[in-house]
Every structure is written in C-alpha cells, then in structure tokens.
Design a protein around this motif. Structure first.
Motif, PDB file in Angstrom:
ATOM      1  N   ASN A   1       0.826  -1.204   0.000  1.00 31.70           N
ATOM      2  CA  ASN A   1       0.000   0.000   0.000  1.00 31.70           C
ATOM      3  C   ASN A   1       0.862   1.257   0.000  1.00 31.70           C
ATOM      4  O   ASN A   1       0.656   2.182  -0.791  1.00 31.70           O
ATOM      5  N   LEU A   2       1.851   1.286   0.861  1.00 40.52           N
ATOM      6  CA  LEU A   2       2.712   2.461   0.982  1.00 40.52           C
ATOM      7  C   LEU A   2       3.529   2.698  -0.286  1.00 40.52           C
ATOM      8  O   LEU A   2       3.710   3.846  -0.714  1.00 40.52           O
ATOM      9  N   GLN A   3       4.019   1.627  -0.896  1.00 43.25           N
ATOM     10  CA  GLN A   3       4.793   1.812  -2.119  1.00 43.25           C
ATOM     11  C   GLN A   3       3.917   2.383  -3.230  1.00 43.25           C
ATOM     12  O   GLN A   3       4.345   3.267  -3.983  1.00 43.25           O
ATOM     13  N   ALA A   4       2.680   1.882  -3.324  1.00 43.28           N
ATOM     14  CA  ALA A   4       1.773   2.418  -4.342  1.00 43.28           C
ATOM     15  C   ALA A   4       1.512   3.900  -4.118  1.00 43.28           C
ATOM     16  O   ALA A   4       1.470   4.693  -5.070  1.00 43.28           O
ATOM     17  N   MET A   5       1.350   4.317  -2.860  1.00 48.10           N
ATOM     18  CA  MET A   5       1.139   5.728  -2.554  1.00 48.10           C
ATOM     19  C   MET A   5       2.380   6.558  -2.897  1.00 48.10           C
ATOM     20  O   MET A   5       2.275   7.694  -3.388  1.00 48.10           O
ATOM     21  N   PHE A   6       3.555   5.993  -2.628  1.00 47.49           N
ATOM     22  CA  PHE A   6       4.803   6.683  -2.949  1.00 47.49           C
ATOM     23  C   PHE A   6       4.924   6.893  -4.464  1.00 47.49           C
ATOM     24  O   PHE A   6       5.326   7.974  -4.928  1.00 47.49           O
ATOM     25  N   GLU A   7       4.603   5.850  -5.227  1.00 53.92           N
ATOM     26  CA  GLU A   7       4.672   5.970  -6.685  1.00 53.92           C
ATOM     27  C   GLU A   7       3.658   6.993  -7.186  1.00 53.92           C
ATOM     28  O   GLU A   7       3.929   7.771  -8.109  1.00 53.92           O
TER      29      GLU A   7
ATOM     30  N   PRO B   1      -0.872  19.885   3.706  1.00 54.88           N
ATOM     31  CA  PRO B   1      -1.855  19.042   4.385  1.00 54.88           C
ATOM     32  C   PRO B   1      -1.782  17.596   3.906  1.00 54.88           C
ATOM     33  O   PRO B   1      -1.135  17.282   2.903  1.00 54.88           O
ATOM     34  N   GLY B   2      -2.470  16.722   4.621  1.00 54.71           N
ATOM     35  CA  GLY B   2      -2.628  15.342   4.184  1.00 54.71           C
ATOM     36  C   GLY B   2      -1.444  14.452   4.491  1.00 54.71           C
ATOM     37  O   GLY B   2      -0.497  14.835   5.181  1.00 54.71           O
ATOM     38  N   ARG B   3      -1.509  13.254   3.958  1.00 56.01           N
ATOM     39  CA  ARG B   3      -0.468  12.253   4.198  1.00 56.01           C
ATOM     40  C   ARG B   3       0.700  12.397   3.226  1.00 56.01           C
ATOM     41  O   ARG B   3       0.514  12.797   2.083  1.00 56.01           O
ATOM     42  N   LEU B   4       1.869  12.018   3.701  1.00 56.30           N
ATOM     43  CA  LEU B   4       3.058  11.972   2.856  1.00 56.30           C
ATOM     44  C   LEU B   4       3.788  10.662   3.126  1.00 56.30           C
ATOM     45  O   LEU B   4       4.070  10.328   4.278  1.00 56.30           O
ATOM     46  N   VAL B   5       4.080   9.926   2.055  1.00 57.69           N
ATOM     47  CA  VAL B   5       4.824   8.674   2.177  1.00 57.69           C
ATOM     48  C   VAL B   5       6.271   8.937   1.786  1.00 57.69           C
ATOM     49  O   VAL B   5       6.550   9.536   0.746  1.00 57.69           O
ATOM     50  N   GLY B   6       7.210   8.482   2.629  1.00 56.88           N
ATOM     51  CA  GLY B   6       8.626   8.648   2.344  1.00 56.88           C
ATOM     52  C   GLY B   6       9.316   7.317   2.123  1.00 56.88           C
ATOM     53  O   GLY B   6       8.836   6.269   2.570  1.00 56.88           O
ATOM     54  N   GLU B   7      10.443   7.372   1.429  1.00 56.80           N
ATOM     55  CA  GLU B   7      11.250   6.178   1.177  1.00 56.80           C
ATOM     56  C   GLU B   7      12.375   6.101   2.215  1.00 56.80           C
ATOM     57  O   GLU B   7      12.987   7.111   2.560  1.00 56.80           O
TER      58      GLU B   7
END
Length: 452
Positions: free
Chosen positions: A110-116, A288-294
């Motif tokens: 899930n997180l990788q898809a959001m990062f992409e 605002p909102g979510r941020l996914v980091g590597e």
C-alpha cells in the motif's frame, strides 16, 4: 443492537436516554432553512419488501445511462476509457489491505503504491513534492488556500473568474468559517487578475484550462504574485491536459491543486474522486494530508513509511495544518496504475487525441447558424454560445434525443444573465465521429440552419 425506532414510544425512550426532550431538540443545530418541510414520499408507507423492490425498479427505470448515447459532458468530471486491468490490479491483496498504513511492516504494498502516486503527481505538475492525495479537487483547492495563508501570514485570497464554481464555493465556505477574506474576479472573465494582487494578498487562484475551457499562461502572474509576497495556486480539473500543456510548476506556481478522476476512475453518480496536491519543497511542512517517504530497514532494504504527518491532525485538531488527515487511496492507486500503463508517451498521445477530438467538434458546432465558439484556445473542453436561446432548454431538448450535449453555464450561475446562452462542451477519446455528427445534425435541426 438495532437503532431503528418504530413508534413514538421508542423514539421518546431514545430521546430520554440521551437527555433531550424531543427529536426537534436533537436536531436543533441544523438550520431550519435546509430542513425538509414535510416528509418525503418517494415510497408509500408500510410496503412489504416485494412492493418496495417494484417501486425502486420503477424509479430506476427513469435513469438514463450516460454511455447509451453521444456524451459531451465535462465541467470538472470527464468520461475517459479506463482499461480493465486497472480494476483487476487495484484488487490485488498487496493493495487491498484491511489495515491502515501507520504500521509500515504490514502495509508495504500500500505504501509503495502511494509513494509511486506521489512521484507521478510531482512529475505531472512540475512540482518538487506531492502528498498521497486529497478527497477531491475542490477540497484540494480549499486546502491550498489555507496553506497559503499559513505560509504568508495573510488572509486574502483572490479567485480568478474561470475557477470552477464548485471549487469557488468550497473555498468561500471554508474561508467564512476561518474568518478569511475572498475576493472574486468577474465570473467568466479571461482576466487572471494580475493587477489585483497587493501587499495584503495571500494567494491568487487560477484554473487552467479554466471552467470555460480557456488556457492561461501563468508565468507573468506568478512573477507578479511573488513580487508582492503572495503565492500562485494553479488549479486543473482535467489532469489529462498535463500530457500536452505546460506544467503549473514550469509557469511558477507555488501550489498545485487538481482533480485526478480522469485517470483510472470512471464516472459513477458523482464520485468518488481523487484530489492531487503538490507544492515546492520549501513549503513541505505546511502541506496538508499524508506523505509517504522512502527509507531503508535495518538490513538496508528499500522500504516506505508515512512521514512528516503531525499528530495534531489526529488528536489536537485546533493545532492541525488541515482538517484532512486521510486520503483517497483506492482512487489514487487506480490513477497511478492507469498512468503507469500509459507511460509518458501514452499520456501525451492520449492528450493529443483529446485535443484533436475537441477541435473537430468545435469546428462542426461553430458551422451551425446561431452557434458561436467563444474560446480562442482550449484543450478538450470549450464553450459555445447559442445565440438568442436558453442553453438549458437546448441541452434538455438534445437529451430527449439521447444526446448529452454539454453543461449549461446557467446551471452554475442561474442569476447571471450573461451565462444564459452558454454551454460548456467536452470531447474525449471516447467521442466517436458518428457521435459528433449526430450532435451536429441534431443541434442544427433544432436551430434550423447552418452558416453559409
């Protein structure tokens, strides 16, 4: 336990348990102006299940599926082809997790898809950082204005006349509750407001392509905004246009708010949508909102995790940067999969097809006596003026022939007489030659003539 009171005694018991004297007192916070005066009668009282099903089937029979005939409706929601593989892939177990992404060890897919997804949005918009989506384009626009206020310490937002009316209303509503100021430029004007920026302006919000389909070069506007210490917010409702047009970042935008529905998400009774939000890296902590980091795990393997999300957005709301602390993850994933399937060249080709379809349709409609193309330039959406006619009546007549010919501007601006004869028309890759010819012929016959 059931919470469906069937009689007055049960309602009274429930009110007594929660400490209110009546149902009226329970709902006293809802303004009387928005309440129904009488009980709605879509269904007669006391029907059995079989009878209810029959009534509902009869009501459903009055619906007309949008794909049954020529379809030229846009105005912020667009009909594009979505490959079947998108729906198949978003349902894979790597993505369809039942848990939130806060525990990264069980949500890597899930997180990788959001990062992409974030990476795609940054590339499309020409910005340095993007979040993992907002609810929709209108809330993204409102959040962009609030973010600009936080950055500049000012309270006035200037909204260009071509901003989508729904986006405008959301900004106005949120600003009213926050005590912020909104200055609206003339509705329908192509003036982007470069001379309306002053030392009190927090941001200027401009949509391109705008609600009426006009394209705007925002470069000079961005320079003027920065000269006065204000920010430029660029809004896009048709994300496919970014496959052909200059990106907001390349024109000097500080924040981009867009609607991503066109990719991966079919039209479906008004939603769901997916808001795109991107900004400059220096404004990252105000976003605002979510941020996914590597990151990497203890074995040095690549991994992903939510980052820079203030806990105030969840537990101390008065200190939050936003009232949005979630995202439209499923729709965002569909967006990312569709865009990955297209690739850069595929998106550019799709954008060119959309533009070519719209150019051909605009030429066909402009040839009809009594119809005038309003735009000097456009992407896949444009506005026509049906001289001396009510646009709403014309569109209603075409709908009777199973042709959805566009959106009357008066539907959004009923009190603005200048909008009475205007219709906003969209053409995508799904508009066939025979659909456009049928639209042309029906409109010509309705108006009784063709230009010489």
């Amino acid at each position: 336990m059931r919470y469906l009171p069937l009689c007055e005694r049960e309602r009274a018991e429930m009110c007594a348990r929660i400490g209110v004297a009546s149902v009226e007192e329970l709902f006293h916070d809802i303004p009387a102006s928005v309440r129904l005066d009488a009980k709605t009668q879509l269904l007669p009282d006391h029907l059995g299940e079989i009878e209810v099903e029959a009534v509902m089937r009869e009501l459903a029979a009055g619906n007309r599926a949008a794909g049954d005939g020529p379809f030229f409706v846009g105005a912020g929601a667009y009909r594009h082809h979505v490959p079947a593989s998108v729906d198949h892939l978003v349902q894979r177990s790597e993505f369809m997790t039942s848990y939130t992404p806060y525990q990264a060890e069980i949500a890597q897919g899930n997180l990788q898809a959001m990062f992409e997804f974030q990476s795609f949005v940054s590339l499309l918009t020409g910005m340095e950082v993007a979040n993992s989506s907002m609810y929709d384009g209108s809330t993204a626009c409102s959040e962009a204005v609030a973010m600009a206020h936080r950055i500049t310490g000012r309270k006035k937002a200037v909204l260009a006349g071509g901003l989508h009316p729904h986006y405008r209303e959301v900004v106005e509503t949120m600003s009213r509750f926050a005590g912020d100021e909104v200055e609206n430029l003339e509705i329908g004007s192509k003036d982007v407001g470069i001379d309306r920026i002053d030392g009190e302006t927090s941001c200027i919000v401009v949509q391109t392509p705008d609600f009426f389909g006009n394209l705007h070069d925002l470069t000079a506007l961005g320079e003027a905004a920065h000269k006065h210490g204000a920010l430029l917010i660029a809004v896009t409702t048709e994300v496919v246009s970014l496959g052909l047009l200059r990106s907001p970042g390349s024109m000097g935008a500080d924040i981009t708010a867009a609607e991503g529905q066109s990719l991966g998400n079919s039209l479906n009774f008004g939603g769901p949508y997916v808001g795109l939000f991107a900004t400059r890296e220096k404004h990252l902590r105000k976003m605002p909102g979510r941020l996914v980091g590597e990151t990497t795990d203890e074995d040095g393997r690549r991994g992903f995790v939510l980052t820079l999300s203030a806990r105030e957005q969840h537990i101390r709301r008065q200190n939050a940067t936003s009232n949005i602390c979630t995202n439209s993850n499923l729709c965002a994933m569909a967006f990312a999969i569709h865009l990955a399937l297209l690739g850069e060249k595929g998106l550019q080709r799709l954008a060119r097809i959309n533009h070519a379809r719209a150019v051909r349709l605009a030429d066909m409609l402009d040839s009809i006596a009594g119809v005038k193309l309003v735009n000097e330039n456009f992407f896949n959406e444009f506005t026509i003026e049906i001289e001396g006619r009510n646009g709403s009546d014309v569109i209603e007549s075409l709908a009777g022939e199973n042709i959805l010919g566009g959106v009357p501007a008066a539907r959004f601006y009923p009190e603005n007489e200048s909008m009475r004869s205007l219709v906003v028309v969209a053409a995508t890759e799904l508009c066939r030659d025979e659909d456009m010819q049928r639209y042309h012929d029906s409109l010509r016959n309705l108006l009784k003539g063709e230009k010489s």
